[in-house]
Design a protein around this motif. Sequence first.
Motif, PDB file in Angstrom:
ATOM      1  N   ALA A  99      81.501  28.452  -8.632  1.00 43.51           N
ATOM      2  CA  ALA A  99      81.674  27.135  -9.256  1.00 43.51           C
ATOM      3  C   ALA A  99      80.381  26.338  -9.230  1.00 43.51           C
ATOM      4  CB  ALA A  99      82.788  26.362  -8.545  1.00 43.51           C
ATOM      5  N   PHE A 100      79.656  26.350  -8.111  1.00 45.11           N
ATOM      6  CA  PHE A 100      78.426  25.573  -7.990  1.00 45.11           C
ATOM      7  C   PHE A 100      77.165  26.381  -8.315  1.00 45.11           C
ATOM      8  CE2 PHE A 100      81.435  23.084  -5.589  1.00 45.11           C
ATOM      9  CZ  PHE A 100      81.059  21.783  -5.868  1.00 45.11           C
ATOM     10  N   GLU A 101      77.353  27.641  -8.712  1.00 42.35           N
ATOM     11  CA  GLU A 101      76.238  28.478  -9.179  1.00 42.35           C
ATOM     12  C   GLU A 101      75.130  28.549  -8.117  1.00 42.35           C
ATOM     13  OE1 GLU A 101      74.981  26.906 -12.883  1.00 42.35           O
ATOM     14  OE2 GLU A 101      76.868  27.353 -13.927  1.00 42.35           O
ATOM     15  N   PHE A 102      75.445  29.289  -7.060  1.00 39.86           N
ATOM     16  CA  PHE A 102      74.484  29.513  -5.984  1.00 39.86           C
ATOM     17  C   PHE A 102      73.978  30.955  -6.017  1.00 39.86           C
ATOM     18  CE2 PHE A 102      76.911  26.145  -3.395  1.00 39.86           C
ATOM     19  CZ  PHE A 102      76.103  25.143  -3.912  1.00 39.86           C
TER      20      PHE A 102
ATOM     21  N   HIS B 195      85.225  33.670 -14.172  1.00 39.87           N
ATOM     22  CA  HIS B 195      83.850  33.225 -14.433  1.00 39.87           C
ATOM     23  C   HIS B 195      83.087  34.231 -15.288  1.00 39.87           C
ATOM     24  CE1 HIS B 195      84.875  30.560 -11.072  1.00 39.87           C
ATOM     25  NE2 HIS B 195      83.900  29.793 -11.490  1.00 39.87           N
ATOM     26  N   LYS B 196      83.859  35.083 -16.001  1.00 42.65           N
ATOM     27  CA  LYS B 196      83.296  36.012 -16.986  1.00 42.65           C
ATOM     28  C   LYS B 196      82.309  36.989 -16.350  1.00 42.65           C
ATOM     29  CE  LYS B 196      83.819  32.652 -20.719  1.00 42.65           C
ATOM     30  NZ  LYS B 196      83.151  31.914 -21.818  1.00 42.65           N
ATOM     31  N   LEU B 197      82.697  37.511 -15.209  1.00 41.51           N
ATOM     32  CA  LEU B 197      81.906  38.542 -14.549  1.00 41.51           C
ATOM     33  C   LEU B 197      82.679  39.854 -14.589  1.00 41.51           C
ATOM     34  CD1 LEU B 197      80.574  36.631 -11.393  1.00 41.51           C
ATOM     35  CD2 LEU B 197      79.301  37.223 -13.455  1.00 41.51           C
ATOM     36  N   CYS B 198      81.971  40.942 -14.873  1.00 43.15           N
ATOM     37  CA  CYS B 198      82.597  42.263 -14.945  1.00 43.15           C
ATOM     38  C   CYS B 198      82.673  42.865 -13.544  1.00 43.15           C
ATOM     39  CB  CYS B 198      81.803  43.177 -15.879  1.00 43.15           C
ATOM     40  SG  CYS B 198      82.548  44.812 -16.063  1.00 43.15           S
ATOM     41  N   LEU B 199      83.834  43.378 -13.203  1.00 47.85           N
ATOM     42  CA  LEU B 199      84.032  43.925 -11.865  1.00 47.85           C
ATOM     43  C   LEU B 199      83.157  45.141 -11.612  1.00 47.85           C
ATOM     44  CD1 LEU B 199      85.703  43.802  -9.233  1.00 47.85           C
ATOM     45  CD2 LEU B 199      87.393  45.271 -10.346  1.00 47.85           C
ATOM     46  N   PHE B 200      82.918  45.936 -12.658  1.00 54.23           N
ATOM     47  CA  PHE B 200      82.169  47.187 -12.485  1.00 54.23           C
ATOM     48  C   PHE B 200      80.669  46.950 -12.379  1.00 54.23           C
ATOM     49  CE2 PHE B 200      86.178  48.429 -14.436  1.00 54.23           C
ATOM     50  CZ  PHE B 200      86.576  49.438 -13.581  1.00 54.23           C
ATOM     51  N   GLU B 201      80.217  45.682 -12.480  1.00 52.17           N
ATOM     52  CA  GLU B 201      78.823  45.386 -12.175  1.00 52.17           C
ATOM     53  C   GLU B 201      78.547  45.464 -10.678  1.00 52.17           C
ATOM     54  OE1 GLU B 201      77.886  41.597 -13.743  1.00 52.17           O
ATOM     55  OE2 GLU B 201      78.186  42.171 -15.847  1.00 52.17           O
ATOM     56  N   PHE B 202      79.620  45.535  -9.896  1.00 49.25           N
ATOM     57  CA  PHE B 202      79.517  45.644  -8.443  1.00 49.25           C
ATOM     58  C   PHE B 202      80.308  46.886  -8.030  1.00 49.25           C
ATOM     59  CE2 PHE B 202      79.672  41.283  -9.919  1.00 49.25           C
ATOM     60  CZ  PHE B 202      78.462  40.778  -9.463  1.00 49.25           C
ATOM     61  N   PRO B 203      79.704  48.069  -8.161  1.00 48.59           N
ATOM     62  CA  PRO B 203      80.451  49.336  -7.993  1.00 48.59           C
ATOM     63  C   PRO B 203      81.071  49.492  -6.612  1.00 48.59           C
ATOM     64  CG  PRO B 203      78.075  49.722  -8.082  1.00 48.59           C
ATOM     65  CD  PRO B 203      78.290  48.306  -8.471  1.00 48.59           C
ATOM     66  N   SER B 204      80.384  49.105  -5.563  1.00 52.19           N
ATOM     67  CA  SER B 204      80.956  49.266  -4.225  1.00 52.19           C
ATOM     68  C   SER B 204      82.220  48.431  -4.067  1.00 52.19           C
ATOM     69  CB  SER B 204      79.925  48.875  -3.166  1.00 52.19           C
ATOM     70  OG  SER B 204      79.537  47.508  -3.332  1.00 52.19           O
ATOM     71  N   PHE B 205      82.230  47.250  -4.644  1.00 51.05           N
ATOM     72  CA  PHE B 205      83.411  46.396  -4.561  1.00 51.05           C
ATOM     73  C   PHE B 205      84.564  46.999  -5.362  1.00 51.05           C
ATOM     74  CE2 PHE B 205      85.888  42.670  -6.043  1.00 51.05           C
ATOM     75  CZ  PHE B 205      86.239  42.136  -4.815  1.00 51.05           C
ATOM     76  N   ALA B 206      84.279  47.515  -6.571  1.00 51.30           N
ATOM     77  CA  ALA B 206      85.328  48.135  -7.388  1.00 51.30           C
ATOM     78  C   ALA B 206      85.873  49.395  -6.710  1.00 51.30           C
ATOM     79  CB  ALA B 206      84.773  48.475  -8.773  1.00 51.30           C
ATOM     80  N   GLU B 207      85.009  50.184  -6.091  1.00 50.08           N
ATOM     81  CA  GLU B 207      85.467  51.400  -5.401  1.00 50.08           C
ATOM     82  C   GLU B 207      86.347  51.045  -4.209  1.00 50.08           C
ATOM     83  OE1 GLU B 207      82.002  53.531  -4.380  1.00 50.08           O
ATOM     84  OE2 GLU B 207      81.472  54.068  -6.456  1.00 50.08           O
ATOM     85  N   ARG B 208      86.013  49.963  -3.522  1.00 46.55           N
ATOM     86  CA  ARG B 208      86.827  49.564  -2.377  1.00 46.55           C
ATOM     87  C   ARG B 208      88.230  49.189  -2.823  1.00 46.55           C
ATOM     88  NH1 ARG B 208      87.306  50.461   2.963  1.00 46.55           N
ATOM     89  NH2 ARG B 208      88.396  48.705   3.980  1.00 46.55           N
ATOM     90  N   ILE B 209      88.345  48.501  -3.947  1.00 47.10           N
ATOM     91  CA  ILE B 209      89.666  48.133  -4.452  1.00 47.10           C
ATOM     92  C   ILE B 209      90.462  49.377  -4.837  1.00 47.10           C
ATOM     93  CG2 ILE B 209      90.876  46.965  -6.349  1.00 47.10           C
ATOM     94  CD1 ILE B 209      88.754  44.844  -6.342  1.00 47.10           C
ATOM     95  N   MET B 210      89.824  50.325  -5.504  1.00 47.92           N
ATOM     96  CA  MET B 210      90.522  51.543  -5.911  1.00 47.92           C
ATOM     97  C   MET B 210      90.948  52.369  -4.699  1.00 47.92           C
ATOM     98  SD  MET B 210      88.170  52.546  -9.212  1.00 47.92           S
ATOM     99  CE  MET B 210      89.260  53.810  -9.814  1.00 47.92           C
TER     100      MET B 210
ATOM    101  N   ILE C 114      89.769  37.935  -5.299  1.00 49.93           N
ATOM    102  CA  ILE C 114      88.336  37.725  -5.533  1.00 49.93           C
ATOM    103  C   ILE C 114      87.937  38.258  -6.899  1.00 49.93           C
ATOM    104  CG2 ILE C 114      86.019  38.351  -4.755  1.00 49.93           C
ATOM    105  CD1 ILE C 114      87.047  38.268  -1.900  1.00 49.93           C
ATOM    106  N   SER C 115      88.461  39.439  -7.270  1.00 53.34           N
ATOM    107  CA  SER C 115      88.136  39.999  -8.589  1.00 53.34           C
ATOM    108  C   SER C 115      88.684  39.118  -9.711  1.00 53.34           C
ATOM    109  CB  SER C 115      88.693  41.418  -8.706  1.00 53.34           C
ATOM    110  OG  SER C 115      90.113  41.392  -8.666  1.00 53.34           O
ATOM    111  N   LYS C 116      89.872  38.530  -9.499  1.00 52.30           N
ATOM    112  CA  LYS C 116      90.418  37.614 -10.506  1.00 52.30           C
ATOM    113  C   LYS C 116      89.529  36.378 -10.646  1.00 52.30           C
ATOM    114  CE  LYS C 116      93.619  35.882 -13.238  1.00 52.30           C
ATOM    115  NZ  LYS C 116      93.083  34.532 -13.410  1.00 52.30           N
ATOM    116  N   CYS C 117      89.021  35.874  -9.533  1.00 56.19           N
ATOM    117  CA  CYS C 117      88.107  34.729  -9.588  1.00 56.19           C
ATOM    118  C   CYS C 117      86.824  35.090 -10.332  1.00 56.19           C
ATOM    119  CB  CYS C 117      87.790  34.262  -8.165  1.00 56.19           C
ATOM    120  SG  CYS C 117      86.693  32.850  -8.066  1.00 56.19           S
ATOM    121  N   MET C 118      86.334  36.300 -10.130  1.00 48.65           N
ATOM    122  CA  MET C 118      85.127  36.745 -10.838  1.00 48.65           C
ATOM    123  C   MET C 118      85.398  36.885 -12.335  1.00 48.65           C
ATOM    124  SD  MET C 118      83.957  39.547  -7.970  1.00 48.65           S
ATOM    125  CE  MET C 118      82.709  40.292  -9.010  1.00 48.65           C
TER     126      MET C 118
END
Length: 448
Positions: free
Chosen positions: A352-355, A405-420, A398-402
């Motif tokens: 939200a605050f773009e950090f 904000h128009k962020l693709c989940l697969f831009e963060f492969p380790s995070f996507a693999e953890r969810i799967m 967290i992925s829904k929040c991303m």
Amino acid sequence: MPPSPPPASAASRAAMLQSVHSLASYSDTLADFLDQWNSVILDAASIAATFAVLFPGPEPDPKPLPAAEAQLSPAPEPERKPEPDLAPETEPNAVPEPEREREPSPSSEPERQSIPAPEPEGEPKPKPVREPAPAPAPEPEPEHKPAPNPVRERKDGDPSAAELDLRCKQMNFRELRRFVTAHVRDREWLRQVGPDALRRAEDPAWLVLRAVGRYYICAESGDAEAACMLLLELYVRAGCPRGRGQGHREAELRQEAREAALTWRSRLLRVSGRVGDAGAREARGLAFFMAAFGVPVEFPVQELYDLLVAADVSACTKVLKCSKLFVKKMRDVVVEMINRDMYLQAIHSILAFEFPNAFPLGSTLTHIMEKLEHDRKDENEGQASERDKEELALLRSISKCMEDHKLCLFEFPSFAERIMLLEERVGKPKQAFAGIKRKRTTEEDCVE
């Protein structure tokens, strides 16, 4: 000589001083009431004038009156005729002459009857003009509507902008509040000229704090409350400027603002039960107030996040980011959120605050997953299955929040693999993505 009166005691002096203060406050309240009443009268007069322009109903009635008077004006012409002057032989008839002058009134009637010939010509002329007048009435209405509200198209050179600038320079907080209250419906214009006018004040922080007062407890009216919130917004948009050479007043101002913010929080807790359940308008007002004058140390981190959510942080983030003091506080709040395992709130605040520089999203997600994995040590199988469900729910949030904000989940492969991986552990055989999981498991077998 009479004896001098005994000196007044300290108690009587205190009572006298208190009565003087109460009388002064009463006079200020009475003056504010009279000003508000005067503004109501002016608004009513302007509305009446506007309706008189938009609906010219009574105009056709007085118009035929001057026409009739114009027709009656030629009546004295027969009186000037020399006919009665031709018979001066009988002097005694001079007395009845005025009677004859009164009698020609009917004689003038036929003359007027001869005149009516042009009268019907004059009558139909206004009639066609008056008849179509109501038909095009809706067309000129949009032209008259902006006339009473030309403030929306005002610019910096407008006299009202100069008036606002003068009141800020004079540090007249009462007149400033009245001015903003009178123009509260012209928000866009005030957002253009207001911040610059506040910067020109000798001590903008003191001016705004005095103008706002404690409106959150008891505001004069709905417009006054909206005006106070708009003043806070304008001050934050201006960058929260402080007074020049007002160091002796800074400590007093901070203490007063801290007490006001905590009192505001207590009121929200008393009315709504918790800060997160407050209305969007009240929550946004408190957020703007703390952005303007600082967040008290006693304000809990969780309540600050709940306050921003209740205020619709996506709608007011642009204003809040104008306050360097509030942005710095939010960076410290994000660190504290991560340390307190408030991961979803931390990610939401970062986005939200773009950090991106202070908290790179990729490394922050990796740090969160490492902490989650570290917290799962020394747990049995039953606890592991429950923790899998809790962690999966958290990472999905967290992925829904991303995604919001128009962020693709697969831009963060380790995070996507953890969810799967967690989805495979929990087991969702009826879900549509079960086939994709089987392909991935076979590929992992080949790699192994």
